[in-house]
Design a protein around this motif. Structure first.
Motif, short mmCIF file in Angstrom:
data_model
loop_
_atom_site.label_atom_id
_atom_site.label_comp_id
_atom_site.label_asym_id
_atom_site.label_seq_id
_atom_site.Cartn_x
_atom_site.Cartn_y
_atom_site.Cartn_z
N LEU A 128 -36.19 11.37 -0.40
CA LEU A 128 -34.71 11.53 -0.57
C LEU A 128 -34.54 11.95 -2.16
O LEU A 128 -33.84 13.00 -2.50
N LEU A 129 -35.37 11.21 -2.94
CA LEU A 129 -35.24 11.62 -4.54
C LEU A 129 -35.69 13.02 -4.55
O LEU A 129 -35.15 13.75 -5.54
N TYR A 130 -36.69 13.29 -3.95
CA TYR A 130 -37.38 14.83 -4.06
C TYR A 130 -36.24 15.76 -3.93
O TYR A 130 -35.93 16.66 -4.59
N ALA A 131 -35.55 15.57 -2.59
CA ALA A 131 -34.47 16.51 -2.06
C ALA A 131 -33.34 16.64 -2.96
O ALA A 131 -32.60 17.51 -3.08
N THR A 132 -33.03 15.42 -3.66
CA THR A 132 -31.78 15.47 -4.45
C THR A 132 -32.15 15.66 -5.92
O THR A 132 -30.95 15.69 -6.89
N GLY A 133 -33.25 15.93 -6.30
CA GLY A 133 -33.79 16.26 -7.84
C GLY A 133 -32.94 17.74 -8.36
O GLY A 133 -32.73 18.38 -7.28
N ASP A 134 -33.15 17.76 -9.42
CA ASP A 134 -32.51 19.25 -9.79
C ASP A 134 -33.89 19.98 -10.31
O ASP A 134 -33.40 21.16 -11.00
N HIS A 173 -41.13 16.87 -10.61
CA HIS A 173 -40.11 16.29 -9.93
C HIS A 173 -39.81 14.82 -10.31
O HIS A 173 -39.27 14.10 -9.69
N ASP A 221 -38.16 12.84 -12.27
CA ASP A 221 -36.94 13.03 -13.05
C ASP A 221 -36.74 11.41 -13.36
O ASP A 221 -37.54 10.54 -12.80
N ALA A 268 -34.60 9.38 -11.86
CA ALA A 268 -34.53 8.54 -10.50
C ALA A 268 -35.94 8.09 -9.94
O ALA A 268 -36.22 7.32 -9.58
#
Length: 225
Positions: free
Chosen positions: A23-29, A182, A184, A186
């Motif tokens: 989830l954190l990976y998918a929502t990263g920038d 990746h 970041d 979070a």
């Protein structure tokens, strides 16, 4: 449908160490790259997350001990550890693997350049983490032989294993924060929080009331670190 404790524990572990990192990976920038590079990034990310889960497959996790037999926990520990360690140990080679399918510098040249960039703190941290992980793996594989030569025998090996594991994870997280594409804020908070909690549980085990148990008792309970 009633969910028993074992099912809930397994589902919680999967959600924490696989679902949340994804989830954190998918929502990263982080900017997207080729499918191969992103797949390798996900593989490495999950391997490292599962490696952190090893802190919770120890006698320090009294909830898990109450739900599963020591042999079952030991089996989980080994299977997850072997898979995660294998991926992390080949991580330096996975970085340059996409070069085989791209124009430009050759994979071996890219690997040599990366491994000889000593002015990069992130690279040096990565090398240190890799050596610590290899040492951790060797100490685990030759546990019986090594424990015979330590002052406290089995407990001495357990302490050595824990120190290597904690040192490796701390250096690896620093490396990931410094260089990770990746990693970041979070993702960094997730790694650090899980590590702090896991180390705190181990500290409570070794230096709290549970550390008073004898090495023989620890063996009979199928101790894991």
């Amino acid at each position: 449908m009633k969910v028993d404790g074992k099912t809930f524990a397994i589902a919680s572990g999967l959600a924490m160490f696989i679902g949340l990192p994804l989830l954190l990976y998918a929502t990263g920038d982080a900017p997207g790259r080729s499918a191969l590079k992103e797949s390798l990034s996900i593989l490495t990310l999950l391997a490292f997350s599962l490696m952190l889960s090893q802190f919770f497959l120890a006698r320090s996790n009294v909830t898990l001990i109450s739900l599963f037999k020591p042999r079952q926990i030991q089996r989980f520990h080994k299977v997850i550890a072997y898979g995660a360690v294998a991926v992390i140990l080949v991580h330096p080679f996975l970085i340059v693997l996409p070069r085989y399918f791209e124009a430009g510098i050759e994979p071996w040249d890219a690997f040599v350049t990366m491994m000889t960039t000593f002015e990069s703190r992130g690279i040096l941290l990565g090398m240190a983490a890799w050596v610590l992980l290899l040492s951790l793996s060797i100490s685990a594989f030759f546990r019986v032989g090594i424990s015979k030569h330590l002052p406290l025998k089995y407990r001495g090996w357990r302490y050595l294993h824990s120190v290597l594991a904690i040192s490796m994870v701390v250096v690896a997280i620093w490396h990931a924060i410094d260089l990770g594409r990746h990693t970041d804020v979070a993702m960094s908070v997730f790694f650090i929080a899980v590590t702090v909690l896991g180390v705190a549980m181990l500290a409570n085990l070794y230096w709290g009331a549970a550390s008073e148990k004898s090495p023989e008792t620890s063996k009979s309970q199928g101790s894991q670190t």
